[in-house]
Design a protein around this motif. Structure first.
Motif, PDB file in Angstrom:
ATOM      1  N   ASP A 146      17.985  15.368 -10.160  1.00  0.00           N
ATOM      2  CA  ASP A 146      19.217  14.590 -10.315  1.00  0.00           C
ATOM      3  C   ASP A 146      19.318  14.018 -11.731  1.00  0.00           C
ATOM      4  OD1 ASP A 146      21.601  13.223  -9.200  1.00  0.00           O
ATOM      5  OD2 ASP A 146      20.431  11.419  -9.553  1.00  0.00           O
ATOM      6  N   ALA A 147      18.234  13.399 -12.221  1.00  0.00           N
ATOM      7  CA  ALA A 147      18.237  12.828 -13.574  1.00  0.00           C
ATOM      8  C   ALA A 147      18.415  13.916 -14.615  1.00  0.00           C
ATOM      9  CB  ALA A 147      16.933  12.066 -13.818  1.00  0.00           C
ATOM     10  N   LYS A 148      17.801  15.057 -14.409  1.00  0.00           N
ATOM     11  CA  LYS A 148      17.899  16.171 -15.362  1.00  0.00           C
ATOM     12  C   LYS A 148      19.328  16.687 -15.457  1.00  0.00           C
ATOM     13  CE  LYS A 148      15.793  20.645 -16.458  1.00  0.00           C
ATOM     14  NZ  LYS A 148      14.769  21.639 -16.061  1.00  0.00           N
ATOM     15  N   ALA A 149      19.997  16.793 -14.302  1.00  0.00           N
ATOM     16  CA  ALA A 149      21.374  17.287 -14.288  1.00  0.00           C
ATOM     17  C   ALA A 149      22.335  16.275 -14.905  1.00  0.00           C
ATOM     18  CB  ALA A 149      21.795  17.615 -12.859  1.00  0.00           C
ATOM     19  N   LYS A 150      22.202  15.009 -14.514  1.00  0.00           N
ATOM     20  CA  LYS A 150      23.104  13.977 -15.037  1.00  0.00           C
ATOM     21  C   LYS A 150      22.914  13.769 -16.534  1.00  0.00           C
ATOM     22  CE  LYS A 150      23.477  11.237 -10.788  1.00  0.00           C
ATOM     23  NZ  LYS A 150      23.038   9.998 -10.097  1.00  0.00           N
ATOM     24  N   GLY A 151      21.645  13.835 -16.963  1.00  0.00           N
ATOM     25  CA  GLY A 151      21.351  13.568 -18.366  1.00  0.00           C
ATOM     26  C   GLY A 151      21.418  14.780 -19.261  1.00  0.00           C
ATOM     27  N   ARG A 152      21.684  15.959 -18.673  1.00  0.00           N
ATOM     28  CA  ARG A 152      21.737  17.199 -19.456  1.00  0.00           C
ATOM     29  C   ARG A 152      20.474  17.339 -20.308  1.00  0.00           C
ATOM     30  NH1 ARG A 152      27.212  15.405 -19.676  1.00  0.00           N
ATOM     31  NH2 ARG A 152      26.947  14.430 -21.697  1.00  0.00           N
ATOM     32  N   PHE A 153      19.320  17.370 -19.637  1.00  0.00           N
ATOM     33  CA  PHE A 153      18.031  17.450 -20.324  1.00  0.00           C
ATOM     34  C   PHE A 153      17.863  18.741 -21.119  1.00  0.00           C
ATOM     35  CE2 PHE A 153      15.241  14.393 -17.587  1.00  0.00           C
ATOM     36  CZ  PHE A 153      16.111  13.356 -17.909  1.00  0.00           C
ATOM     37  N   ASN A 154      18.451  19.852 -20.638  1.00  0.00           N
ATOM     38  CA  ASN A 154      18.237  21.139 -21.287  1.00  0.00           C
ATOM     39  C   ASN A 154      18.729  21.116 -22.733  1.00  0.00           C
ATOM     40  OD1 ASN A 154      17.171  22.214 -18.939  1.00  0.00           O
ATOM     41  ND2 ASN A 154      19.117  23.051 -18.239  1.00  0.00           N
ATOM     42  N   GLY A 155      17.849  21.493 -23.666  1.00  0.00           N
ATOM     43  CA  GLY A 155      18.218  21.537 -25.077  1.00  0.00           C
ATOM     44  C   GLY A 155      18.243  20.185 -25.758  1.00  0.00           C
ATOM     45  N   ALA A 156      17.846  19.119 -25.061  1.00  0.00           N
ATOM     46  CA  ALA A 156      17.907  17.774 -25.636  1.00  0.00           C
ATOM     47  C   ALA A 156      16.829  17.573 -26.691  1.00  0.00           C
ATOM     48  CB  ALA A 156      17.744  16.728 -24.539  1.00  0.00           C
ATOM     49  N   LEU A 157      17.145  16.783 -27.701  1.00  0.00           N
ATOM     50  CA  LEU A 157      16.152  16.389 -28.694  1.00  0.00           C
ATOM     51  C   LEU A 157      15.092  15.524 -28.023  1.00  0.00           C
ATOM     52  CD1 LEU A 157      15.290  16.111 -31.732  1.00  0.00           C
ATOM     53  CD2 LEU A 157      16.673  14.034 -31.768  1.00  0.00           C
ATOM     54  N   THR A 158      15.546  14.592 -27.183  1.00  0.00           N
ATOM     55  CA  THR A 158      14.647  13.735 -26.412  1.00  0.00           C
ATOM     56  C   THR A 158      15.183  13.593 -24.994  1.00  0.00           C
ATOM     57  OG1 THR A 158      14.129  12.451 -28.396  1.00  0.00           O
ATOM     58  CG2 THR A 158      13.527  11.472 -26.292  1.00  0.00           C
ATOM     59  N   ALA A 159      14.299  13.718 -24.014  1.00  0.00           N
ATOM     60  CA  ALA A 159      14.670  13.525 -22.612  1.00  0.00           C
ATOM     61  C   ALA A 159      13.648  12.598 -21.967  1.00  0.00           C
ATOM     62  CB  ALA A 159      14.715  14.855 -21.875  1.00  0.00           C
ATOM     63  N   VAL A 160      14.136  11.656 -21.164  1.00  0.00           N
ATOM     64  CA  VAL A 160      13.260  10.672 -20.515  1.00  0.00           C
ATOM     65  C   VAL A 160      13.649  10.550 -19.045  1.00  0.00           C
ATOM     66  CG1 VAL A 160      12.460   8.277 -20.487  1.00  0.00           C
ATOM     67  CG2 VAL A 160      13.042   9.359 -22.665  1.00  0.00           C
ATOM     68  N   TYR A 161      12.653  10.606 -18.181  1.00  0.00           N
ATOM     69  CA  TYR A 161      12.855  10.366 -16.746  1.00  0.00           C
ATOM     70  C   TYR A 161      11.981   9.197 -16.329  1.00  0.00           C
ATOM     71  CZ  TYR A 161      11.705  10.746 -11.784  1.00  0.00           C
ATOM     72  OH  TYR A 161      11.462  10.466 -10.467  1.00  0.00           O
ATOM     73  N   CYS A 162      12.527   8.297 -15.506  1.00  0.00           N
ATOM     74  CA  CYS A 162      11.746   7.157 -15.021  1.00  0.00           C
ATOM     75  C   CYS A 162      11.962   6.977 -13.528  1.00  0.00           C
ATOM     76  CB  CYS A 162      12.155   5.873 -15.751  1.00  0.00           C
ATOM     77  SG  CYS A 162      11.203   4.420 -15.246  1.00  0.00           S
ATOM     78  N   ASN A 163      10.866   6.939 -12.786  1.00  0.00           N
ATOM     79  CA  ASN A 163      10.894   6.630 -11.357  1.00  0.00           C
ATOM     80  C   ASN A 163      10.920   5.103 -11.240  1.00  0.00           C
ATOM     81  OD1 ASN A 163      10.322   6.124  -8.654  1.00  0.00           O
ATOM     82  ND2 ASN A 163       8.915   7.854  -8.463  1.00  0.00           N
ATOM     83  N   VAL A 164      12.108   4.542 -11.329  1.00  0.00           N
ATOM     84  CA  VAL A 164      12.263   3.088 -11.387  1.00  0.00           C
ATOM     85  C   VAL A 164      11.748   2.418 -10.118  1.00  0.00           C
ATOM     86  CG1 VAL A 164      13.907   1.186 -11.683  1.00  0.00           C
ATOM     87  CG2 VAL A 164      14.244   3.329 -12.923  1.00  0.00           C
ATOM     88  N   ALA A 165      12.000   3.033  -8.969  1.00  0.00           N
ATOM     89  CA  ALA A 165      11.570   2.436  -7.698  1.00  0.00           C
ATOM     90  C   ALA A 165      10.054   2.251  -7.669  1.00  0.00           C
ATOM     91  CB  ALA A 165      12.028   3.313  -6.536  1.00  0.00           C
ATOM     92  N   SER A 166       9.303   3.253  -8.136  1.00  0.00           N
ATOM     93  CA  SER A 166       7.845   3.151  -8.137  1.00  0.00           C
ATOM     94  C   SER A 166       7.355   2.161  -9.185  1.00  0.00           C
ATOM     95  CB  SER A 166       7.219   4.531  -8.385  1.00  0.00           C
ATOM     96  OG  SER A 166       7.469   5.399  -7.302  1.00  0.00           O
TER      97      SER A 166
END
Length: 607
Positions: free
Chosen positions: A236-256
């Motif tokens: 979900d985060a990858k799709a919303k944030g358009r991670f593909n081809g990004a200079l920087t991509a960050v994912y955070c499991n906020v709940a954990s």
């Protein structure tokens, strides 16, 4: 002390400039890897807390070279100015590099500078050290990978020297073992910490301990049994944030992360975060792309319930930007947002009572008393008559003015009722006894200009003269407020003359093109014009602040304003509420602007 700070800053600049080449030949020379581990989410466990990936492989390196800020850094006049400050400290910089080389066991620091070329992956997983004897040492496991490309052989030869140097400095024990054909070196420190390092497919892999690196190497080779890449939150985060081809991509499991952070927190702190809606957040994503010479960044925040706490402050209806009809083409700044004023008023006080119950109740009590004296209810008599769109703009961008042309524009539902409520407030203030009036004595004056009634505050206190004369007028379906009546006159004149609007500006259109449409809030700044306004004025202040003797830079070698400002892309940001969270977008001349937003939010919540 000041010289130490300056020399340290210059050292950092030197390292960063070495990490990324400022010419096309340098991109080839620094051997940005053609092959890369790429996205390693498939090698990470599903309960990973944080995953960061920075992609500086060839496509992004070339885009970064072509970005506007890189053009500025390569400008001969700019480099001549930087060199004027670096030259006096070159010997110190060289000495610091020599010290660093000694600490690295004789390995050339430039080899480590080139670690930033290629792809860098960083992750903290939920795994912890099972060490009952040292519970305070329990912490999330750490994974880091670097693409090495043609530097792989050089690193293979340099690592033994580095291991020995680290072992000598930290009284560490060095051990090696083979894992599926890959040599792993571990360093166990006397305080219980350690590192595990391996070279895998021309990439450097680093973790905290041997057990972890074995699992990471297995994951890189055949994928983790239950990987982060397979989780719904990461997808979900990858799709919303358009991670593909990004200079920087960050994912955070906020709940954990919140679960770990609140493990030992008190019930009061847990309740506050719950009432604020923070505990509703499940995950978040960030991505930065290089687009059109600037940097497009986005933050997506996903929550289970978007109607609680701070989420209730965000409107869902997109703004139509009707206020743009008042904004001239050469506007320096424009900000607009949709806001249910009456509803937000209630939500604000609800949050105040959550954050500080006593202060929130006191504010409500004082407000009720003031409203009773004036005979006007802010919510019932003022806010309910205002529309959803609120805007502020500063115009024009050209020229220098002591008082900027700031105008606030708010949509009006019922102009007649709103005007009556405002008049009651002003009459109440004017009719107060002199000893009960505000410190600055004033009268509310009225004048008519081009068929519009303009109301302004006329002050009479010689002890505290101010250079502004706040004024407002009702123009059609909008309430306009300005620092000077003359500004409102110019807006009225512009409307009659049909002046060019901001929507026609190519700079504005460029900023808008890099943001999503249907936003509930939008902000724009003409950075080229802003830099042009302040640049020359800052030069003498910078010279005064540092003093000629202490300032290593030759201020006379600063480039001209036009040479600097032309490389500044416009700045713009937008925000909108989705069915399952929030999305923030940014376009700016420099990367990392978006990351200040969560930092500020975190700081506010912490305090």
């Amino acid at each position: 002390m000041e010289n130490m700070i300056i020399s340290g800053a210059l050292m950092v600049l030197s390292v960063l400039s070495g990490a990324f080449p400022m010419d096309p030949a340098g991109i080839e020379q620094h051997a940005l890897p053609a092959e890369s581990l790429g996205d390693i989410a498939g090698a990470l466990p599903a309960d990973t807390l944080l995953y960061v990936s920075v992609d500086m492989t060839r496509p992004n390196a070339q885009k970064l070279f072509d970005s506007s800020i890189a053009h500025l850094l390569r400008d001969p006049e700019f480099t001549e100015f930087v060199d004027s400050g670096l030259a006096p400290f070159q010997q110190q910089v060289d000495q610091m590099k020599m010290m660093m080389m000694m600490q690295l066991g004789g390995v050339d620091p430039e080899l480590f500078e080139r670690l930033l070329n290629g792809r860098v992956n960083l992750a903290w997983t939920r795994l912890t050290f099972p060490d009952p004897a040292r519970p305070h040492k329990a912490k999330p496991a750490f994974v880091m990978t670097f693409d090495l490309g043609k530097d792989a052989d050089a690193f293979s030869k340099a690592l033994p020297k580095l291991y020995k140097s680290l072992a000598d400095q930290n009284a560490a024990k060095i051990a090696t073992h083979q894992h599926n054909g890959v040599e792993v070196t571990t360093l166990d420190m006397k305080d219980g910490d350690g590192l595990a390092v391996a070279l895998y497919k021309k990439s450097l892999v680093i973790t905290y301990d041997a057990n972890e690196i074995n699992g990471v190497l297995d994951g890189l080779a055949k994928g983790a049994a239950k990987s982060l890449a397979e989780t719904a939150m990461y997808k979900d985060a990858k799709a919303k944030g358009r991670f593909n081809g990004a200079l920087t991509a960050v994912y955070c499991n906020v709940a954990s992360v919140l679960e770990l952070a609140l493990k030992d927190a008190g019930d009061k702190d847990k309740k506050i975060l719950t009432d604020l809606g923070i505990t509703q957040i499940t995950h978040a994503g960030y991505a930065a792309h290089i687009v059109g010479g600037g940097f497009a960044e986005s933050i997506s925040i996903t929550a289970k319930d978007t109607n609680k706490g701070i989420f209730s402050l965000f409107p869902t209806k997109p703004t139509k930007m009707t206020s743009m009809k008042f904004v001239p083409k050469n506007a320096l700044y424009y900000s607009v947002m949709n806001l249910d004023a009456a509803g937000t008023w209630d939500a604000f006080f609800d949050l105040m009572r959550v954050m500080n119950p006593k202060q929130g109740e006191k504010m409500l009590k004082d407000l009720a008393q003031a409203e009773q004296e004036v005979g006007v209810s802010i919510q019932r008599d003022l806010l309910t008559h205002l529309g959803e769109e609120w805007a502020v703009f500063v115009a024009p961008a050209g020229g220098w003015r002591l008082i900027p042309q700031v105008v606030a524009a708010v949509e009006i539902k019922d102009p007649v009722k709103l005007q009556k409520s405002i008049q009651r407030v002003l009459e109440h203030i004017e009719n107060q006894a002199p000893d009960r009036r505000p410190k600055d004595q004033f009268n509310v004056e009225k004048m008519t200009y081009a068929g519009h009634d303009i109301y302004y505050l006329k002050t009479f206190d010689d002890r505290d003269d101010t250079p502004i004369t706040p004024a407002y007028t009702v123009h059609g379906d909008h309430l306009l407020v300005a620092l000077l009546p003359q500004t409102l006159k110019e807006v009225i004149d512009g409307q009659k003359a049909g002046f060019p609007k901001l929507a026609e500006s190519k700079t504005f259109q460029k900023a808008m093109a890099n943001l999503s449409k249907n936003t509930t809030g939008f902000e724009y700044l003409d950075m080229e014009a802003a830099v042009g306004l302040v640049y020359n004025g800052l030069i003498p202040f910078a010279q005064i602040a540092t003093g000629e003797r202490e300032n290593p830079f030759d201020m006379a070698k600063l480039p001209t304003e036009s040479r600097v400002s032309k490389w500044f892309e416009p700045y713009a940001d937008s925000a909108f509420k989705t069915k399952d969270g929030l999305r923030l977008e940014f376009y700016s001349p420099i990367p990392g602007v978006a990351m200040t937003v969560p930092a500020l939010i975190t700081g506010v919540l912490y305090n």
